[in-house]
Scaffold this motif. Sequence first.
Motif, PDB file in Angstrom:
ATOM      1  N   UNK A  83       0.925  -1.141   0.116  1.00 22.30           N
ATOM      2  CA  UNK A  83      -0.020   0.029  -0.232  1.00 22.30           C
ATOM      3  C   UNK A  83       0.703   1.229  -0.066  1.00 22.30           C
ATOM      4  N   UNK A  84       1.822   1.326   0.843  1.00 21.33           N
ATOM      5  CA  UNK A  84       2.789   2.439   0.893  1.00 21.33           C
ATOM      6  C   UNK A  84       3.484   2.899  -0.470  1.00 21.33           C
ATOM      7  N   UNK A  85       3.854   1.675  -1.150  1.00 19.00           N
ATOM      8  CA  UNK A  85       4.887   1.906  -2.432  1.00 19.00           C
ATOM      9  C   UNK A  85       3.880   1.961  -3.518  1.00 19.00           C
ATOM     10  N   UNK A  86       2.604   1.590  -3.408  1.00 23.24           N
ATOM     11  CA  UNK A  86       1.563   1.371  -4.385  1.00 23.24           C
ATOM     12  C   UNK A  86       1.948   0.580  -5.455  1.00 23.24           C
ATOM     13  N   UNK A  87       2.412  -0.803  -5.253  1.00 21.16           N
ATOM     14  CA  UNK A  87       2.825  -1.591  -6.017  1.00 21.16           C
ATOM     15  C   UNK A  87       1.944  -3.073  -5.530  1.00 21.16           C
ATOM     16  N   UNK A  88       1.773  -4.149  -6.546  1.00 17.83           N
ATOM     17  CA  UNK A  88       1.129  -5.272  -6.095  1.00 17.83           C
ATOM     18  C   UNK A  88       2.035  -6.100  -5.003  1.00 17.83           C
ATOM     19  N   UNK A  89       1.377  -6.795  -4.254  1.00 18.18           N
ATOM     20  CA  UNK A  89       2.324  -7.664  -3.367  1.00 18.18           C
ATOM     21  C   UNK A  89       2.826  -8.701  -3.941  1.00 18.18           C
ATOM     22  N   UNK A 138      10.620  -9.053  -6.107  1.00 21.20           N
ATOM     23  CA  UNK A 138      11.834  -8.114  -5.675  1.00 21.20           C
ATOM     24  C   UNK A 138      12.568  -8.889  -4.575  1.00 21.20           C
ATOM     25  N   UNK A 139      12.003  -9.591  -3.616  1.00 21.90           N
ATOM     26  CA  UNK A 139      12.698 -10.240  -2.362  1.00 21.90           C
ATOM     27  C   UNK A 139      13.235 -11.578  -3.144  1.00 21.90           C
ATOM     28  N   UNK A 140      12.893 -12.447  -4.024  1.00 23.55           N
ATOM     29  CA  UNK A 140      13.343 -13.333  -4.676  1.00 23.55           C
ATOM     30  C   UNK A 140      14.683 -12.924  -5.285  1.00 23.55           C
ATOM     31  N   UNK A 186      14.779  -4.438   2.229  1.00 18.81           N
ATOM     32  CA  UNK A 186      15.155  -5.417   3.001  1.00 18.81           C
ATOM     33  C   UNK A 186      13.876  -5.936   3.819  1.00 18.81           C
ATOM     34  N   UNK A 187      13.831  -6.987   4.105  1.00 18.56           N
ATOM     35  CA  UNK A 187      12.851  -7.774   4.738  1.00 18.56           C
ATOM     36  C   UNK A 187      13.120  -8.712   5.670  1.00 18.56           C
ATOM     37  N   UNK A 188      12.558  -9.138   6.790  1.00 18.26           N
ATOM     38  CA  UNK A 188      12.929 -10.252   7.844  1.00 18.26           C
ATOM     39  C   UNK A 188      11.793 -10.927   8.034  1.00 18.26           C
ATOM     40  N   UNK A 189      12.432 -12.219   8.295  1.00 16.06           N
ATOM     41  CA  UNK A 189      11.180 -13.274   8.566  1.00 16.06           C
ATOM     42  C   UNK A 189      11.185 -13.216  10.157  1.00 16.06           C
ATOM     43  N   UNK A 190       9.719 -13.132  10.709  1.00 13.57           N
ATOM     44  CA  UNK A 190       9.411 -13.134  12.134  1.00 13.57           C
ATOM     45  C   UNK A 190       8.459 -14.334  12.204  1.00 13.57           C
ATOM     46  N   UNK A 191       8.910 -15.559  12.559  1.00 11.54           N
ATOM     47  CA  UNK A 191       8.397 -16.707  12.532  1.00 11.54           C
ATOM     48  C   UNK A 191       8.176 -17.041  11.092  1.00 11.54           C
ATOM     49  N   UNK A 192       7.041 -17.517  10.479  1.00 10.30           N
ATOM     50  CA  UNK A 192       6.858 -17.624   9.277  1.00 10.30           C
ATOM     51  C   UNK A 192       6.330 -16.412   8.449  1.00 10.30           C
ATOM     52  N   UNK A 193       6.239 -15.272   9.150  1.00  9.33           N
ATOM     53  CA  UNK A 193       5.675 -14.041   8.409  1.00  9.33           C
ATOM     54  C   UNK A 193       6.740 -13.119   8.048  1.00  9.33           C
ATOM     55  N   UNK A 194       6.652 -12.694   7.010  1.00  6.63           N
ATOM     56  CA  UNK A 194       7.576 -11.502   6.241  1.00  6.63           C
ATOM     57  C   UNK A 194       7.388 -10.298   6.878  1.00  6.63           C
ATOM     58  N   UNK A 195       8.381  -9.443   7.466  1.00  9.31           N
ATOM     59  CA  UNK A 195       8.115  -8.043   7.959  1.00  9.31           C
ATOM     60  C   UNK A 195       9.108  -7.052   7.425  1.00  9.31           C
ATOM     61  N   UNK A 196       8.809  -5.839   7.333  1.00 10.14           N
ATOM     62  CA  UNK A 196       9.641  -4.831   6.886  1.00 10.14           C
ATOM     63  C   UNK A 196       9.653  -3.839   7.907  1.00 10.14           C
ATOM     64  N   UNK A 197      10.866  -3.249   8.239  1.00  9.58           N
ATOM     65  CA  UNK A 197      11.202  -2.029   8.867  1.00  9.58           C
ATOM     66  C   UNK A 197      10.905  -0.962   8.096  1.00  9.58           C
ATOM     67  N   UNK A 198      10.012  -0.079   8.314  1.00 15.41           N
ATOM     68  CA  UNK A 198       9.720   1.030   7.840  1.00 15.41           C
ATOM     69  C   UNK A 198      10.763   2.083   7.375  1.00 15.41           C
ATOM     70  N   UNK A 199      11.800   2.151   8.298  1.00 15.13           N
ATOM     71  CA  UNK A 199      12.962   2.903   8.252  1.00 15.13           C
ATOM     72  C   UNK A 199      13.670   2.341   6.825  1.00 15.13           C
TER      73      UNK A 199
END
Length: 61
Positions: A17-23, A29-31, A37-50
Motif C-alpha cells: 500500500x505504501x509503495x503502491x505496488x502489488x504484493x 523483488x525479494x526473490x 530489506x525484509x525479515x522473517x518473524x516466524x513464518x511471517x515476512x516483515x519490513x522495517x519502515x525505516x
Amino acid sequence: MTTPTIEPLWTVQEVSTYLRVPQSTLYQWRYLGTGPRASRVGRHLRYDPADVRAWLADQAA
C-alpha cells in the motif's frame, strides 16, 4: 529523559500500500534481491519502515 518510540514493523500488505505496488511485486523483488530489506518473524515476512523509506530514497537517486 524521553523513551524512543519504536515504529511497528510493516506487513507485506502495508508495504504494498505504501509503495503502491502489488504484493506479488514485493515477493518478486525479494526473490531477485532488489527490493527493500525484509525479515522473517516466524513464518511471517516483515519490513522495517525505516528500511523501506531508505530503499525508496536510494531508488530516487
